[in-house]
Design a protein around this motif. Structure first.
Motif, PDB file in Angstrom:
ATOM      1  N   ILE A 253       0.836  -1.211   0.000  1.00  0.00           N
ATOM      2  CA  ILE A 253       0.000   0.000   0.000  1.00  0.00           C
ATOM      3  C   ILE A 253       0.866   1.254   0.000  1.00  0.00           C
ATOM      4  CG2 ILE A 253      -1.644   1.362   1.357  1.00  0.00           C
ATOM      5  CD1 ILE A 253      -2.824  -1.307   2.341  1.00  0.00           C
ATOM      6  N   ARG A 254       1.902   1.260   0.810  1.00  0.00           N
ATOM      7  CA  ARG A 254       2.781   2.439   0.867  1.00  0.00           C
ATOM      8  C   ARG A 254       3.433   2.706  -0.487  1.00  0.00           C
ATOM      9  NH1 ARG A 254       3.960  -0.005   5.983  1.00  0.00           N
ATOM     10  NH2 ARG A 254       3.035   1.265   7.646  1.00  0.00           N
ATOM     11  N   ARG A 255       3.880   1.663  -1.129  1.00  0.00           N
ATOM     12  CA  ARG A 255       4.536   1.839  -2.431  1.00  0.00           C
ATOM     13  C   ARG A 255       3.541   2.286  -3.498  1.00  0.00           C
ATOM     14  NH1 ARG A 255       9.773  -1.141  -3.048  1.00  0.00           N
ATOM     15  NH2 ARG A 255      10.393  -1.796  -0.966  1.00  0.00           N
ATOM     16  N   LYS A 256       2.348   1.764  -3.463  1.00  0.00           N
ATOM     17  CA  LYS A 256       1.314   2.198  -4.412  1.00  0.00           C
ATOM     18  C   LYS A 256       0.949   3.660  -4.169  1.00  0.00           C
ATOM     19  CE  LYS A 256      -0.774  -0.397  -6.931  1.00  0.00           C
ATOM     20  NZ  LYS A 256      -0.570  -0.773  -8.351  1.00  0.00           N
ATOM     21  N   ASN A 257       0.891   4.059  -2.898  1.00  0.00           N
ATOM     22  CA  ASN A 257       0.592   5.460  -2.566  1.00  0.00           C
ATOM     23  C   ASN A 257       1.668   6.403  -3.093  1.00  0.00           C
ATOM     24  OD1 ASN A 257      -1.764   4.732  -1.275  1.00  0.00           O
ATOM     25  ND2 ASN A 257      -0.904   4.820   0.784  1.00  0.00           N
ATOM     26  N   LEU A 258       2.930   5.981  -2.985  1.00  0.00           N
ATOM     27  CA  LEU A 258       4.029   6.805  -3.491  1.00  0.00           C
ATOM     28  C   LEU A 258       3.928   7.016  -4.994  1.00  0.00           C
ATOM     29  CD1 LEU A 258       7.095   5.421  -1.474  1.00  0.00           C
ATOM     30  CD2 LEU A 258       6.071   7.698  -1.285  1.00  0.00           C
ATOM     31  N   LYS A 259       3.368   6.041  -5.683  1.00  0.00           N
ATOM     32  CA  LYS A 259       3.213   6.137  -7.132  1.00  0.00           C
ATOM     33  C   LYS A 259       1.870   6.739  -7.532  1.00  0.00           C
ATOM     34  CE  LYS A 259       6.066   2.033  -8.029  1.00  0.00           C
ATOM     35  NZ  LYS A 259       6.074   0.664  -8.629  1.00  0.00           N
ATOM     36  N   ASN A 260       1.069   7.107  -6.510  1.00  0.00           N
ATOM     37  CA  ASN A 260      -0.289   7.610  -6.764  1.00  0.00           C
ATOM     38  C   ASN A 260      -1.121   6.633  -7.573  1.00  0.00           C
ATOM     39  OD1 ASN A 260      -0.018  10.154  -5.417  1.00  0.00           O
ATOM     40  ND2 ASN A 260       1.189  10.891  -7.155  1.00  0.00           N
ATOM     41  N   GLU A 261      -0.950   5.357  -7.244  1.00  0.00           N
ATOM     42  CA  GLU A 261      -1.694   4.303  -7.931  1.00  0.00           C
ATOM     43  C   GLU A 261      -2.734   3.712  -6.987  1.00  0.00           C
ATOM     44  OE1 GLU A 261       2.031   2.795 -10.771  1.00  0.00           O
ATOM     45  OE2 GLU A 261       1.158   1.461  -9.266  1.00  0.00           O
ATOM     46  N   GLU A 262      -3.940   3.518  -7.496  1.00  0.00           N
ATOM     47  CA  GLU A 262      -5.000   2.923  -6.698  1.00  0.00           C
ATOM     48  C   GLU A 262      -4.883   1.405  -6.697  1.00  0.00           C
ATOM     49  OE1 GLU A 262      -8.876   4.164  -7.761  1.00  0.00           O
ATOM     50  OE2 GLU A 262      -8.470   6.315  -7.512  1.00  0.00           O
ATOM     51  N   ILE A 263      -5.410   0.810  -5.637  1.00  0.00           N
ATOM     52  CA  ILE A 263      -5.452  -0.644  -5.545  1.00  0.00           C
ATOM     53  C   ILE A 263      -6.872  -1.095  -5.864  1.00  0.00           C
ATOM     54  CG2 ILE A 263      -5.198  -2.648  -4.037  1.00  0.00           C
ATOM     55  CD1 ILE A 263      -3.146  -1.060  -2.446  1.00  0.00           C
ATOM     56  N   CYS A 264      -7.000  -1.843  -6.921  1.00  0.00           N
ATOM     57  CA  CYS A 264      -8.299  -2.389  -7.304  1.00  0.00           C
ATOM     58  C   CYS A 264      -8.386  -3.845  -6.836  1.00  0.00           C
ATOM     59  CB  CYS A 264      -8.489  -2.308  -8.817  1.00  0.00           C
ATOM     60  SG  CYS A 264      -8.362  -0.627  -9.473  1.00  0.00           S
ATOM     61  N   GLU A 265      -9.569  -4.339  -6.736  1.00  0.00           N
ATOM     62  CA  GLU A 265      -9.766  -5.741  -6.365  1.00  0.00           C
ATOM     63  C   GLU A 265      -9.062  -6.062  -5.036  1.00  0.00           C
ATOM     64  OE1 GLU A 265     -11.663  -7.793  -7.882  1.00  0.00           O
ATOM     65  OE2 GLU A 265     -11.815  -7.245  -9.985  1.00  0.00           O
ATOM     66  N   ASN A 266      -9.497  -5.382  -3.968  1.00  0.00           N
ATOM     67  CA  ASN A 266      -8.852  -5.559  -2.665  1.00  0.00           C
ATOM     68  C   ASN A 266      -8.820  -7.014  -2.214  1.00  0.00           C
ATOM     69  OD1 ASN A 266      -8.385  -2.820  -2.448  1.00  0.00           O
ATOM     70  ND2 ASN A 266     -10.229  -2.413  -1.266  1.00  0.00           N
ATOM     71  N   ALA A 267      -9.930  -7.717  -2.381  1.00  0.00           N
ATOM     72  CA  ALA A 267      -9.987  -9.111  -1.945  1.00  0.00           C
ATOM     73  C   ALA A 267      -8.988  -9.965  -2.719  1.00  0.00           C
ATOM     74  CB  ALA A 267     -11.406  -9.661  -2.114  1.00  0.00           C
ATOM     75  N   LEU A 268      -8.842  -9.681  -4.007  1.00  0.00           N
ATOM     76  CA  LEU A 268      -7.890 -10.429  -4.841  1.00  0.00           C
ATOM     77  C   LEU A 268      -6.463 -10.169  -4.377  1.00  0.00           C
ATOM     78  CD1 LEU A 268      -7.149 -12.188  -7.252  1.00  0.00           C
ATOM     79  CD2 LEU A 268      -7.396 -10.170  -8.732  1.00  0.00           C
ATOM     80  N   VAL A 269      -6.151  -8.916  -4.063  1.00  0.00           N
ATOM     81  CA  VAL A 269      -4.812  -8.571  -3.569  1.00  0.00           C
ATOM     82  C   VAL A 269      -4.516  -9.300  -2.261  1.00  0.00           C
ATOM     83  CG1 VAL A 269      -3.423  -6.703  -2.583  1.00  0.00           C
ATOM     84  CG2 VAL A 269      -4.647  -6.343  -4.735  1.00  0.00           C
ATOM     85  N   ILE A 270      -5.477  -9.295  -1.350  1.00  0.00           N
ATOM     86  CA  ILE A 270      -5.285  -9.965  -0.061  1.00  0.00           C
ATOM     87  C   ILE A 270      -5.069 -11.459  -0.262  1.00  0.00           C
ATOM     88  CG2 ILE A 270      -6.485 -10.659   2.056  1.00  0.00           C
ATOM     89  CD1 ILE A 270      -7.775  -7.836   2.012  1.00  0.00           C
ATOM     90  N   ALA A 271      -5.886 -12.072  -1.101  1.00  0.00           N
ATOM     91  CA  ALA A 271      -5.750 -13.506  -1.353  1.00  0.00           C
ATOM     92  C   ALA A 271      -4.399 -13.834  -1.969  1.00  0.00           C
ATOM     93  CB  ALA A 271      -6.882 -13.976  -2.268  1.00  0.00           C
ATOM     94  N   ALA A 272      -3.953 -12.998  -2.896  1.00  0.00           N
ATOM     95  CA  ALA A 272      -2.660 -13.225  -3.542  1.00  0.00           C
ATOM     96  C   ALA A 272      -1.518 -13.092  -2.542  1.00  0.00           C
ATOM     97  CB  ALA A 272      -2.472 -12.232  -4.694  1.00  0.00           C
ATOM     98  N   ILE A 273      -1.626 -12.147  -1.628  1.00  0.00           N
ATOM     99  CA  ILE A 273      -0.573 -11.953  -0.626  1.00  0.00           C
ATOM    100  C   ILE A 273      -0.529 -13.132   0.345  1.00  0.00           C
ATOM    101  CG2 ILE A 273       0.019 -10.585   1.415  1.00  0.00           C
ATOM    102  CD1 ILE A 273      -0.618  -8.082  -0.218  1.00  0.00           C
ATOM    103  N   VAL A 274      -1.684 -13.624   0.767  1.00  0.00           N
ATOM    104  CA  VAL A 274      -1.704 -14.804   1.648  1.00  0.00           C
ATOM    105  C   VAL A 274      -1.116 -16.009   0.918  1.00  0.00           C
ATOM    106  CG1 VAL A 274      -3.184 -16.453   2.858  1.00  0.00           C
ATOM    107  CG2 VAL A 274      -3.641 -13.998   3.053  1.00  0.00           C
ATOM    108  N   PHE A 275      -1.478 -16.175  -0.340  1.00  0.00           N
ATOM    109  CA  PHE A 275      -0.940 -17.278  -1.155  1.00  0.00           C
ATOM    110  C   PHE A 275       0.579 -17.164  -1.268  1.00  0.00           C
ATOM    111  CE2 PHE A 275       0.024 -18.899  -5.558  1.00  0.00           C
ATOM    112  CZ  PHE A 275      -0.122 -20.241  -5.253  1.00  0.00           C
ATOM    113  N   MET A 276       1.049 -15.944  -1.505  1.00  0.00           N
ATOM    114  CA  MET A 276       2.480 -15.700  -1.635  1.00  0.00           C
ATOM    115  C   MET A 276       3.198 -15.961  -0.312  1.00  0.00           C
ATOM    116  SD  MET A 276       4.084 -12.278  -3.351  1.00  0.00           S
ATOM    117  CE  MET A 276       3.037 -11.248  -2.332  1.00  0.00           C
TER     118      MET A 276
END
Length: 260
Positions: A63-86
């Motif tokens: 989230i911090r890195r995306k904020n620095l780039k002024n980029e939004e995070i879409c598909e929050n649930a998908l991001v969370i699932a991918a991070i847990v998988f990773m």
């Protein structure tokens, strides 16, 4: 059984190294609702506290890195699932399949996810993080202290499960207790700098959790708490007053957790 000289030297070297390598002061970014979703995902796939804590740390870094780039995070649930998988690949004990994650996502969101959606998101996250993950977490730091004092105090029944439960409760509620504790230190710039230094230390939470555990179990009657406090605060260069404040805050969190 006490630590031998070699083990004590290794611990001393570890402490000295970390004293001069403090991390950045980072305030919590993830709300309780998101943390509960991470917890639900970990529980569903039988992932332990290592994966849970690593997933939160990774998400906040992302989230911090995306904020620095002024980029939004879409598909929050998908991001969370991918991070847990990773995270499960580094810390997990179960052979977690990506298709199970995608089915879980469909169940909780009602949306169909295409093949390899999780893997594509995983690659984007890794790219954003420059392929660097927080594989060393507060779980590892806490385990180091627990191992030392369980052996030196000759504890027959391990306090590790209780300590890890407390750490989990602190992570589940840290968007609340963190800022409550911060209000104690905002009376002056000097005090606020002390708070920032404490929260940047990898010792602060483990020491507070360990002391809380000793103070609120029957072991309080069998170990010399004052000696442990003196050793911990002197070795970690953290004044006992600051540890006492943290222990009080941990007590509030634990009581709230028990009530719920």
């Amino acid at each position: 059984m006490k630590l031998n000289n070699f083990e004590n030297e290794l611990l001393a070297d570890w402490v000295d190294e970390l004293k001069y390598k403090k991390g950045d002061y980072l305030e919590p970014l993830v709300c309780q609702q998101t943390i509960k979703l991470i917890k639900l995902t970990c529980t569903t796939f039988k992932q332990d506290i290592h994966v849970f804590i690593m997933s939160i740390d990774t998400l906040e870094d992302y989230i911090r890195r995306k904020n620095l780039k002024n980029e939004e995070i879409c598909e929050n649930a998908l991001v969370i699932a991918a991070i847990v998988f990773m995270s499960s690949k580094y810390m997990g004990e179960q052979d977690l399949k990506v298709q199970y994650i995608e089915k879980f996502l469909t169940k909780i969101t009602g949306k169909e996810y295409g093949k390899n959606a999780v893997k594509r998101t995983e690659m984007e996250i890794l790219k954003t993080l420059d392929n660097k993950l927080p594989v060393i977490t507060q779980v590892d730091d806490l385990n180091t202290f627990v191992t030392k004092y369980e052996r030196e105090c000759m504890i027959k029944v391990s306090i590790r499960p209780l300590c890890l439960d407390i750490l989990e409760a602190l992570y589940l509620t840290r968007d609340k207790w963190f800022f409550e504790l911060k209000t104690v230190y905002i009376q002056s710039e000097e005090a606020l700098n002390v708070f920032k230094s404490l929260m940047s230390s990898r010792f602060y939470l483990p020491v507070g959790i360990l002391l809380y555990t000793f103070l609120h179990t029957n072991y309080e009657n069998f170990v010399c708490i004052d000696d442990i406090i003196e050793e911990l605060t002197n070795r970690m260069h953290i004044h006992s007053d600051h540890v006492s404040l943290l222990v009080s805050k941990i007590h509030e969190v634990v009581r709230l957790d028990e009530d719920n």
